[in-house]
Structures are given as structure tokens and as C-alpha cells.
Write a protein that holds these residues in place. Structure first.
Motif, PDB file in Angstrom:
ATOM      1  N   PRO A 116       0.838  -1.214   0.000  1.00  0.00           N
ATOM      2  CA  PRO A 116       0.000   0.000   0.000  1.00  0.00           C
ATOM      3  C   PRO A 116       0.868   1.258   0.000  1.00  0.00           C
ATOM      4  N   ARG A 117       0.405   2.282  -0.677  1.00  0.00           N
ATOM      5  CA  ARG A 117       1.141   3.542  -0.728  1.00  0.00           C
ATOM      6  C   ARG A 117       1.128   4.227   0.632  1.00  0.00           C
ATOM      7  N   ARG A 118       2.217   4.907   0.938  1.00  0.00           N
ATOM      8  CA  ARG A 118       2.303   5.638   2.205  1.00  0.00           C
ATOM      9  C   ARG A 118       1.319   6.806   2.195  1.00  0.00           C
ATOM     10  N   GLY A 119       0.655   6.999   3.326  1.00  0.00           N
ATOM     11  CA  GLY A 119      -0.265   8.125   3.451  1.00  0.00           C
ATOM     12  C   GLY A 119      -1.600   7.919   2.764  1.00  0.00           C
ATOM     13  N   ALA A 120      -1.831   6.715   2.238  1.00  0.00           N
ATOM     14  CA  ALA A 120      -3.107   6.466   1.570  1.00  0.00           C
ATOM     15  C   ALA A 120      -4.226   6.439   2.601  1.00  0.00           C
ATOM     16  N   ARG A 121      -5.330   7.098   2.294  1.00  0.00           N
ATOM     17  CA  ARG A 121      -6.462   7.125   3.223  1.00  0.00           C
ATOM     18  C   ARG A 121      -7.240   5.820   3.154  1.00  0.00           C
ATOM     19  N   PRO A 122      -7.594   5.268   4.290  1.00  0.00           N
ATOM     20  CA  PRO A 122      -8.388   4.036   4.267  1.00  0.00           C
ATOM     21  C   PRO A 122      -9.770   4.302   3.685  1.00  0.00           C
ATOM     22  N   ALA A 123     -10.330   3.297   3.078  1.00  0.00           N
ATOM     23  CA  ALA A 123     -11.674   3.440   2.507  1.00  0.00           C
ATOM     24  C   ALA A 123     -12.677   3.669   3.627  1.00  0.00           C
ATOM     25  N   PRO A 124     -13.668   4.562   3.441  1.00  0.00           N
ATOM     26  CA  PRO A 124     -14.664   4.828   4.490  1.00  0.00           C
ATOM     27  C   PRO A 124     -15.486   3.589   4.787  1.00  0.00           C
ATOM     28  N   ALA A 125     -15.782   3.398   6.087  1.00  0.00           N
ATOM     29  CA  ALA A 125     -16.578   2.235   6.495  1.00  0.00           C
ATOM     30  C   ALA A 125     -18.016   2.406   6.033  1.00  0.00           C
ATOM     31  N   ALA A 126     -18.625   1.315   5.607  1.00  0.00           N
ATOM     32  CA  ALA A 126     -20.029   1.364   5.167  1.00  0.00           C
ATOM     33  C   ALA A 126     -20.932   1.604   6.373  1.00  0.00           C
ATOM     34  N   GLU A 127     -21.969   2.397   6.187  1.00  0.00           N
ATOM     35  CA  GLU A 127     -22.906   2.682   7.283  1.00  0.00           C
ATOM     36  C   GLU A 127     -23.860   1.521   7.482  1.00  0.00           C
ATOM     37  N   PRO A 128     -24.170   1.177   8.726  1.00  0.00           N
ATOM     38  CA  PRO A 128     -25.164   0.121   8.975  1.00  0.00           C
ATOM     39  C   PRO A 128     -26.497   0.490   8.341  1.00  0.00           C
TER      40      PRO A 128
END
Length: 285
Positions: free
Chosen positions: A265-277
């Protein structure tokens, strides 16, 4: 000249390795035989040019013609399969086992040696008028190459063996770069340009190529070179094969595979947003 990007290139390399491992025994031997034959005819041509013109650079510039032709025709060299076949095993391609890879290497070695030895016999006949005269100037030069690159290494002991091994490593670093460079373009001209540069470099620098040596040293022995079969095997062919394996697989195959196929993974990459329940999504509507 359409350019194939590195990530696509590595996929092609893995596909090529898988294809070579699954090739039939007959086809593997034929392709290896013809690959070595074309390459070693070009080696004889390059030595002839170098001797007759007194310009080794000119011989090196012209030598890649054999390499380009054999790969455009779909033939194989041991140096190339050293690099490509293990990638298919690393990628867990169906049916590609360690045994299958070793089988491929063994068959290609046998086919390459047969093709190179045939050319050695043909060139010996050519340079000696069928053993009826002393070798020509070029034939004598081939004999001296065999002496210098066997007993010449032996004179330096462990240092000579280390030098031989390193020259084998650097050779297939360049040669396998040429194999891979041919896949970087989808046009014949692009493939030839990609192959030409690293092959010219290895030949001019005097790196050790196991297949070219399968021609040079038997031809040298047949024309009276002052070295033995044991000298050839111990102080050239066996260490060269090992060096070629290390150079091609390490500095070409594994490096490209690691950084363009099994990337981190690239450094500083933002994690994917968690899906809302579902219940929260419904509550906000």
C-alpha cells in the motif's frame, strides 16, 4: 510503438512462464535447439567482425541480431526461462510446480547445448576447411577466448571463480532485461530496440552467457584450444549457469514481480470509508 506499462508487463511475464512450463517435451526441445543455434551463429558472426575489423565494439553492436531473431520466432534460451518460469510458480498458476519448473529448465538446457554444439561443429568445419587446414584467424581467436575464460580464471583461484560468477550474474541481468524489454512493445521495431541495447552491452563487456559459451568453448576445443573439457565445465559453464540463474531471477524477475505485481500500500493512503449500517442509513432518510 504501443508501450506496455510495467504492471501489465509483469502479467505477461507470468503468462509466458506458465506457457513455457506447460509446453510439450518435443516443442520445448525444438525451440531450445533453434534458439541456441541462432544465437551462436550470431556469436560466430560477432567474433568474425571483431577479429577482421579489429573493432570489438562493432561486433557487439551487430551481435544482438541473433537474439532478436530467436525471440521474434518464439524460440527459448535457458537464461530467459530462468527468469520467467519461477514467476508462474510464485503466482500459483495451475500445474506449475517446482518439479515442472526444473523439468523445463533441464529440457531447455539439453536443447540449447545440442543447438550450440551443432553450430560449434559447423563453424569448426568452416574455419578449418573440414579439418584439412589449421584454423583461420577467427578460429584461432575463438580458441584463445576459451583459454582466457577458463584457465585464465583458474590462475586467480577463488578470486577468478568469484569474478566468473559475478560476470554470469551481470550477464543475465542484462539478457533477461532484453527478454522483458521485448514485451514492453507490441510492434516489431519496438521489440527489437528494447532487446538490442542490453544484449549489446553484455556482449561488449565480456559478461558470461551460458548458451554463448556452449558454442565458444566446444568450438575452441575442436580447433585446438589449450584447455580441457574439465576446465570448461569447472571454470566456466557450471559457475556461469548458476550466475545466470541468480542474475536473471533476482535482478529482473523478482524485482519486477515484487514492485509492480505484489505491491505494498502507498504511504499516506487514506483508508476506505466504512459502510454505514442499514439501520443508520434508514434513520437519516
Amino acid at each position: 510503438m504501443p508501450y506496455v506499462k510495467p504492471n501489465e508487463l509483469v502479467t505477461q511475464m507470468i503468462d509466458a512462464g506458465e506457457s513455457k512450463v506447460h509446453l510439450s517435451t518435443r516443442d520445448t526441445l525444438i525451440r531450445a535447439f533453434m534458439g541456441a543455434a541462432l544465437l551462436t551463429v550470431a556469436a560466430a558472426f560477432a567474433v568474425t567482425v571483431s577479429v577482421q575489423t579489429g573493432n570489438p565494439l562493432l561486433g557487439a553492436i551487430l551481435f544482438p541480431v541473433g537474439f532478436c531473431l530467436l525471440y521474434l520466432l518464439g524460440y527459448d534460451l535457458l537464461t530467459g526461462v530462468f527468469t520467467l518460469a519461477p514467476l508462474a510458480w510464485l503466482d500459483k498458476r495451475p500445474g506449475v510446480t517446482v518439479g515442472a519448473v526444473l523439468r523445463n529448465w533441464g529440457l531447455v538446457f539439453v536443447g540449447n547445448f545440442a543447438g550450440a554444439f551443432m553450430v560449434a561443429v559447423f563453424m569448426t568445419i568452416y574455419f578449418t576447411y573440414g579439418w584439412s587446414t589449421e584454423p583461420s584467424e577467427v578460429g584461432q581467436a575463438i580458441g584463445h577466448i576459451g583459454e582466457g575464460r577458463t584457465v585464465g580464471y583458474a590462475e586467480h583461484g577463488a578470486g577468478g571463480m568469484l569474478t566468473l560468477f559475478v560476470r554470469g550474474v551481470m550477464c543475465n541481468w542484462m539478457v533477461s532485461t532484453g527478454v522483458v524489454a521485448a514485451m514492453m512493445s507490441r510492434s516489431v521495431i519496438g521489440k527489437v530496440v528494447g532487446m538490442w541495447m542490453p544484449i549489446m552491452l553484455f556482449f561488449y563487456m565480456g559478461f558470461e552467457h551460458s548458451i554463448v559459451n556452449m558454442f565458444l568453448f566446444p568450438a575452441g576445443l575442436l580447433m585446438g584450444g589449450s584447455f580441457t573439457v574439465v576446465d570448461y565445465l569447472v571454470w566456466n559453464e557450471i559457475p556461469t549457469v548458476i550466475g545466470n540463474l541468480v542474475g536473471g531471477l533476482t535482478f529482473v524477475g523478482l524485482m519486477l514481480y515484487t514492485t509492480h505485481y505484489r505491491t505494498k500500500p502507498r504511504r499516506g493512503a487514506r483508508p476506505a470509508p466504512a459502510a454505514e449500517p442499514d439501520d443508520l442509513v434508514g434513520a437519516t432518510r
